[in-house]
Design a protein around this motif. Structure first.
Motif, PDB file in Angstrom:
ATOM      1  N   GLU B  71      -8.693  94.698  34.944  1.00 25.69           N
ATOM      2  CA  GLU B  71      -7.261  94.927  34.663  1.00 25.69           C
ATOM      3  C   GLU B  71      -6.466  93.650  34.628  1.00 25.69           C
ATOM      4  O   GLU B  71      -5.508  93.477  33.826  1.00 25.69           O
ATOM      5  CB  GLU B  71      -6.968  95.604  36.039  1.00 25.69           C
ATOM      6  CG  GLU B  71      -5.766  96.591  35.936  1.00 25.69           C
ATOM      7  CD  GLU B  71      -6.049  97.838  35.585  1.00 25.69           C
ATOM      8  OE1 GLU B  71      -5.490  98.291  34.674  1.00 25.69           O
ATOM      9  OE2 GLU B  71      -6.921  98.677  36.027  1.00 25.69           O
ATOM     10  N   GLN B  74      -7.281  91.639  31.139  1.00 23.30           N
ATOM     11  CA  GLN B  74      -6.680  92.246  29.807  1.00 23.30           C
ATOM     12  C   GLN B  74      -5.120  92.550  30.105  1.00 23.30           C
ATOM     13  O   GLN B  74      -4.499  93.160  29.161  1.00 23.30           O
ATOM     14  CB  GLN B  74      -7.543  93.558  29.627  1.00 23.30           C
ATOM     15  CG  GLN B  74      -8.971  93.386  29.379  1.00 23.30           C
ATOM     16  CD  GLN B  74      -9.499  94.464  28.675  1.00 23.30           C
ATOM     17  OE1 GLN B  74      -9.015  95.580  28.477  1.00 23.30           O
ATOM     18  NE2 GLN B  74     -10.505  93.965  27.972  1.00 23.30           N
ATOM     19  N   LYS B  75      -4.765  92.003  31.135  1.00 25.14           N
ATOM     20  CA  LYS B  75      -3.037  91.983  31.562  1.00 25.14           C
ATOM     21  C   LYS B  75      -2.684  93.548  31.548  1.00 25.14           C
ATOM     22  O   LYS B  75      -1.374  93.746  31.479  1.00 25.14           O
ATOM     23  CB  LYS B  75      -2.408  91.449  30.197  1.00 25.14           C
ATOM     24  CG  LYS B  75      -3.018  90.117  30.139  1.00 25.14           C
ATOM     25  CD  LYS B  75      -2.067  88.980  30.141  1.00 25.14           C
ATOM     26  CE  LYS B  75      -2.641  87.576  30.130  1.00 25.14           C
ATOM     27  NZ  LYS B  75      -2.085  86.487  29.993  1.00 25.14           N
ATOM     28  N   THR B  76      -3.549  94.591  31.771  1.00 20.55           N
ATOM     29  CA  THR B  76      -3.037  95.847  32.005  1.00 20.55           C
ATOM     30  C   THR B  76      -2.262  95.986  33.180  1.00 20.55           C
ATOM     31  O   THR B  76      -1.866  96.959  33.698  1.00 20.55           O
ATOM     32  CB  THR B  76      -4.055  96.992  31.856  1.00 20.55           C
ATOM     33  OG1 THR B  76      -5.209  96.353  32.371  1.00 20.55           O
ATOM     34  CG2 THR B  76      -4.477  97.130  30.283  1.00 20.55           C
ATOM     35  N   ASP B  77      -2.604  95.099  34.299  1.00 20.14           N
ATOM     36  CA  ASP B  77      -2.066  95.301  35.739  1.00 20.14           C
ATOM     37  C   ASP B  77      -0.658  95.065  35.456  1.00 20.14           C
ATOM     38  O   ASP B  77       0.096  95.603  36.387  1.00 20.14           O
ATOM     39  CB  ASP B  77      -2.490  93.943  36.452  1.00 20.14           C
ATOM     40  CG  ASP B  77      -2.477  92.737  36.038  1.00 20.14           C
ATOM     41  OD1 ASP B  77      -2.203  92.460  34.677  1.00 20.14           O
ATOM     42  OD2 ASP B  77      -2.447  91.555  36.784  1.00 20.14           O
ATOM     43  N   GLN B  78      -0.058  94.354  34.287  1.00 18.27           N
ATOM     44  CA  GLN B  78       1.400  94.299  34.060  1.00 18.27           C
ATOM     45  C   GLN B  78       1.935  95.739  34.007  1.00 18.27           C
ATOM     46  O   GLN B  78       3.120  96.020  34.424  1.00 18.27           O
ATOM     47  CB  GLN B  78       1.680  93.728  33.018  1.00 18.27           C
ATOM     48  CG  GLN B  78       1.169  92.074  33.103  1.00 18.27           C
ATOM     49  CD  GLN B  78       2.118  91.404  31.869  1.00 18.27           C
ATOM     50  OE1 GLN B  78       2.130  91.425  30.839  1.00 18.27           O
ATOM     51  NE2 GLN B  78       2.806  90.274  32.432  1.00 18.27           N
ATOM     52  N   LEU B  79       1.415  96.729  33.526  1.00 17.42           N
ATOM     53  CA  LEU B  79       1.804  98.350  33.254  1.00 17.42           C
ATOM     54  C   LEU B  79       1.897  98.884  34.518  1.00 17.42           C
ATOM     55  O   LEU B  79       2.798  99.253  35.184  1.00 17.42           O
ATOM     56  CB  LEU B  79       0.726  98.885  32.483  1.00 17.42           C
ATOM     57  CG  LEU B  79       1.024 100.585  32.428  1.00 17.42           C
ATOM     58  CD1 LEU B  79       2.418 100.600  31.691  1.00 17.42           C
ATOM     59  CD2 LEU B  79      -0.041 101.077  31.713  1.00 17.42           C
ATOM     60  N   LEU B  80       0.789  98.760  35.403  1.00 23.07           N
ATOM     61  CA  LEU B  80       0.389  99.034  36.938  1.00 23.07           C
ATOM     62  C   LEU B  80       1.615  98.724  37.835  1.00 23.07           C
ATOM     63  O   LEU B  80       2.287  99.319  38.399  1.00 23.07           O
ATOM     64  CB  LEU B  80      -0.900  98.907  37.469  1.00 23.07           C
ATOM     65  CG  LEU B  80      -2.090  99.646  36.672  1.00 23.07           C
ATOM     66  CD1 LEU B  80      -3.182  99.227  37.316  1.00 23.07           C
ATOM     67  CD2 LEU B  80      -1.662 100.858  36.149  1.00 23.07           C
ATOM     68  N   LEU B  81       1.794  97.138  37.703  1.00 22.71           N
ATOM     69  CA  LEU B  81       2.729  96.618  38.844  1.00 22.71           C
ATOM     70  C   LEU B  81       4.090  96.633  38.383  1.00 22.71           C
ATOM     71  O   LEU B  81       5.136  96.540  39.082  1.00 22.71           O
ATOM     72  CB  LEU B  81       2.175  95.305  38.948  1.00 22.71           C
ATOM     73  CG  LEU B  81       0.740  95.189  39.671  1.00 22.71           C
ATOM     74  CD1 LEU B  81       0.401  93.508  39.846  1.00 22.71           C
ATOM     75  CD2 LEU B  81       0.790  95.580  40.997  1.00 22.71           C
ATOM     76  N   THR B  82       4.300  96.972  36.999  1.00 18.58           N
ATOM     77  CA  THR B  82       5.701  97.273  36.653  1.00 18.58           C
ATOM     78  C   THR B  82       6.353  98.580  36.687  1.00 18.58           C
ATOM     79  O   THR B  82       7.352  99.055  36.352  1.00 18.58           O
ATOM     80  CB  THR B  82       6.176  96.475  35.654  1.00 18.58           C
ATOM     81  OG1 THR B  82       5.522  97.099  34.408  1.00 18.58           O
ATOM     82  CG2 THR B  82       5.986  95.042  35.524  1.00 18.58           C
ATOM     83  N   SER B  83       5.262  99.677  36.988  1.00 21.43           N
ATOM     84  CA  SER B  83       5.827 101.137  37.068  1.00 21.43           C
ATOM     85  C   SER B  83       6.080 101.336  38.502  1.00 21.43           C
ATOM     86  O   SER B  83       5.747 100.791  39.356  1.00 21.43           O
ATOM     87  CB  SER B  83       4.266 101.726  36.695  1.00 21.43           C
ATOM     88  OG  SER B  83       4.043 101.670  35.475  1.00 21.43           O
TER      89      SER B  83
END
Lengths: 322, 287
Positions: B71, B74-83
Motif C-alpha cells: 500500500e 504503490q502510494k495507494t495509502d494516499q487514497l485510504l488516508l485522505t478518505s
C-alpha cells in the motif's frame, strides 16, 4: 474555502514548508507553481490530511483537518502525484470501492459511479484491470476517484505530468470544465499550463509563498521586457553595436552559424521589427529572430529576488535554458 | 471499514496470495492428518494440529506481508488516508480480511475430527479445542505480521521479519533449558532490555534527554534492586522471555486443557499488533 495558517512542515530539521498562509476562495481554479522541491506536494498532502503539519493549521470548508478529519476529508477529492490505483481491480470495481470508502450512501453509489465513468470517458475500459491500462487512462481513473463523492474542493497534484500532448489538452479541458462547478487546486511546474487554466496562481519557493495573484498580474510584475534571441551574420562587434541602439544585450556568442545574441527590450511592446531594421542598416543579415514568452524561471527568479543579486552569469544561464 | 474489508478480501482471493495460503494449508494439515491419524492410527487430532504449525511459516507471511507495505510502496495509502475513514477502521478492515482468509483452511480442518468419528474417536471436543487454539495463534501472528508490514515498504523484508518472529516464538520453549537462571545473568539481561528500551524511546521521539532518562531510571532500578534483593532476579530471564513463548501456551490446549489465560495471551497479542499498526500509520504522518 480552505484557510491555511502559518503552516510549517519539517523533515528531520529541514523545513519543506515554512510559515505558509493563504486562503482559497470558492469557485475558482488555483494553481500551485514552483520548481521541484518547493513544497507543493507537501502542502497538498497536509491540506488533504495525508501528512500532519509540524505547526500551523488547515481549515477545510469549515473543518479543521486535524480535529475533524473525517468531516474535512468528505469535502475534498484528492488526486496525488501518483494516482492511487489498485492494479488488481477493474475500473468499475475500483470506483465502486472508492465510492463506498468515501461514504456515499448505498442508494446513490451506482449512479455516482456511472456519472464519473461517463464524465471521464471510461466506458470502454470499465471492465478491464487497471494494471493493463495506459498512463492517460490511469490519470483519468485517478480523477474519477477524486470526483466520485462530488466534493466541494478538488486538489490535483501535477495532473498532466507524464501524459502525451493530446491527453494534456484533454485533461486541461476537463479541469476547466470542473472549475465551473468546483473549487480546483492544481499544482504544476509549467507556467503556460497554469496561466492558461488558473484564475489565481500561488508561487512557492523553498517552502514559502513567493507570490499570490492572477496570472496576468504576475506576468506584468516581471516587467514587460521581452526577451529575443537573434542570430545574425556579420562580425560580433557589428551586430552588438547595431543591437545596442534598440535593446539591452544580455549575452552574445559566435559560432559557425553566425553571431548569437540575446537581448531584452527596454520597454514593453514588440521590438522585433526594430531589431531587424537596425541590423539591416548595419549591413548584417538576420538569420533567426525569436521572441520568448516570459517563463516560470524568470518570474520565479524575479520573485525570489535572485534576479539581480547573483553574479551576472547565473540568471543569464537559467534564463537561457527554457 | 466494510469497504476496505470487502476490497481486501477480494484482492486476497483473486491474487495468488489466497490460493497459496489455502493450498499450502490444506497440503500441510492434510499430510499431518494422514500421517498421524490415518496412517499411525491416533484417534485424537492434537499431534496433527501441532505438526501443522509448520504452516505458519508459509501462510502468515504470505497473507500479511503485503497488507501495508505494498500500500505504501504503490502510494495507494494516499487514497485510504485522505478518505473520510478512521485509521483504526482501515486497520480493522484489513485485519478482518486476513483473518477471514486464514479461517477458510481452518474451517476445512474441522472436517478431520468428523472423519475420525467414524473410526470410533471420542475426543471431538478436545480436537476442536486444538483447532481453535491453532486459529487463535494464527490470528495473533497475523496481527504481528500486519504490524511488521506497516513498518516497511518492502513485502520481502516484512515476510522475512515475520518468519523470524514466528521462529523465535516457536523455538523459545526449547531454549529455556540452556538459559542460565542465576540472578546475576538475569540482572544483566534486564540491563540489556533497558538499553533496548532507551534506544526505542530515542527512535520514536528523537529526544536524547528522554532516552537517557529512560536508561537511567530502568538501569539504576535494576542495579539497585539487585543490590537490595538479589534473589528477586533468579529465574527472571525466563519469565521475561515467556512473553514471547507461543508454543507453551499452545501445548496447554493440545493437552486438552482449555484455559482462558492462554486465550487471553493470544488475544492480547492480536490486540497489541492491531494497536501498534494504528500507531505506526499515524506516526508516519507526523514524521
Amino acid at each position: 474555502m480552505i484557510e491555511v495558517k502559518h503552516l510549517t512542515k519539517e523533515y528531520d530539521g529541514f523545513a519543506a514548508v515554512e510559515d505558509l498562509s493563504f486562503v482559497i476562495e470558492d469557485g475558482m481554479i488555483y494553481g500551485f507553481l514552483g520548481p521541484n522541491g518547493a513544497g507543493k506536494t507537501t502542502t497538498m498532502n497536509i491540506m488533504t490530511g495525508y501528512l500532519s503539519p509540524t505547526d500551523g493549521e488547515v481549515i477545510v470548508n469549515g473543518h479543521d483537518i486535524l480535529s475533524e478529519p473525517e468531516e474535512a476529508k468528505k469535502t475534498i477529492g484528492y488526486l496525488p502525484e501518483t494516482p492511487p490505483l489498485y492494479g488488481d481491480l477493474t475500473v468499475l470495481e475500483y470506483l465502486r470501492f472508492t465510492a463506498e470508502l468515501k461514504r456515499i450512501p448505498k442508494a446513490e453509489r451506482k449512479a455516482r459511479v456511472d456519472t464519473v465513468i461517463a464524465q471521464m470517458g471510461l466506458e470502454e475500459v470499465s471492465g478491464r484491470l487497471i494494471r493493463n491500462l495506459s498512463k492517460g487512462f490511469r490519470q483519468r481513473i485517478g480523477l474519477a476517484q477524486a470526483l466520485i463523492a462530488d466534493p466541494q474542493t478538488l486538489i490535483l497534484d501535477e495532473p498532466t505530468v507524464g501524459l502525451d500532448p493530446k491527453q494534456v489538452i484533454e485533461i486541461r479541458e476537463l479541469i476547466r470544465a470542473l472549475g465551473k462547478t468546483h473549487t480546483v487546486i492544481l499544482s504544476s511546474h509549467i507556467l503556460s499550463e497554469v496561466s492558461e487554466v488558473c484564475d489565481r496562481v500561488l508561487i512557492l519557493s523553498e517552502g514559502r509563498l513567493a507570490a499570490f495573484d492572477t496570472p496576468e498580474k504576475l506576468k506584468e510584475s516581471v516587467g514587460s521586457g521581452m526577451i529575443i534571441y537573434v542570430t545574425a551574420l556579420g562580425s560580433e562587434e557589428q551586430v552588438t553595436d547595431a543591437l545596442r541602439k534598440v535593446a539591452e544585450i544580455e549575452d552574445s556568442s559566435v559560432s559557425d552559424d553566425g553571431v548569437h545574441v540575446r537581448v531584452r527590450a527596454a520597454e514593453s511592446g514588440d521590438i522585433r521589427g526594430e531589431i531587424s531594421k537596425a541590423l539591416f542598416e548595419a549591413g548584417c543579415s538576420v538569420v533567426e529572430l525569436r521572441a520568448k514568452e516570459t517563463g516560470l524561471e524568470e518570474i520565479f527568479l524575479h520573485l525570489t529576488g535572485q534576479d539581480g543579486e547573483d553574479k551576472d552569469g547565473t540568471p543569464d544561464e537559467k534564463g537561457g535554458r527554457t | 471499514m466494510t469497504a476496505i474489508y470487502k476490497k481486501e478480501l477480494r484482492s486476497l482471493m483473486t491474487n495468488m496470495t489466497g490460493a497459496i495460503a489455502a493450498a499450502s494449508a490444506l497440503l500441510v494439515t492434510g499430510l499431518m492428518f494422514r500421517y498421524y491419524n490415518l496412517f499411525n492410527g491416533l484417534l485424537t487430532l492434537h499431534y496433527a494440529v501441532s505438526g501443522s504449525m509448520l504452516l505458519f511459516y508459509i501462510v502468515i507471511p504470505v497473507l500479511s506481508m503485503r497488507s501495508f507495505a505494498v500500500e505504501r510502496s504503490q502510494k495507494t495509502d494516499q487514497l485510504l488516508l485522505t478518505s473520510p475513514v478512521r485509521i483504526s477502521s482501515i486497520v480493522f478492515g484489513k485485519y478482518l480480511a486476513l483473518v477471514t482468509v486464514f479461517a477458510i483452511p481452518v474451517l476445512m480442518m474441522c472436517i478431520y475430527p468428523l472423519i475420525m468419528l467414524s473410526f470410533g474417536a471420542e475426543t471431538l471436543l478436545w480436537d476442536y479445542v486444538c483447532i481453535f487454539a491453532f486459529f487463535l495463534m494464527g490470528c495473533a501472528y497475523l496481527a504481528v505480521g500486519m504490524f511488521i508490514s506497516s513498518c516497511t515498504e518492502s513485502a520481502v523484508i516484512s515476510a522475512i521479519l515475520t518468519i523470524l518472529f514466528i521462529f523465535a516464538t516457536q523455538m523459545l520453549s526449547s531454549l529455556f533449558t540452556m538459559i542460565s537462571g542465576t540472578a546475576f545473568t538475569a540482572m544483566l539481561f534486564l540491563l540489556v532490555l533497558s538499553v533496548t528500551a532507551a534506544l526505542l524511546v530515542y527512535g520514536m521521539t528523537k529526544h536524547f534527554g528522554l532516552s537517557m532518562l529512560t536508561l537511567g531510571v530502568l538501569g539504576a532500578g535494576c542495579i539497585i534492586a539487585y543490590m537490595l534483593r538479589p534473589d528477586f532476579f533468579s529465574g527472571r530471564t525466563e519469565s521475561v522471555l515467556r512473553i514471547l513463548d507461543f508454543s507453551t501456551h499452545f501445548s496447554d490446549f493440545a493437552g486438552g486443557v482449555f484455559s482462558w489465560t492462554n486465550v487471553l495471551f493470544f488475544l492480547s497479542y492480536a490486540a497489541v499488533g492491531i494497536a501498534l499498526t494504528i500507531q505506526s500509520l499515524d506516526k508516519r504522518r507526523w514524521s
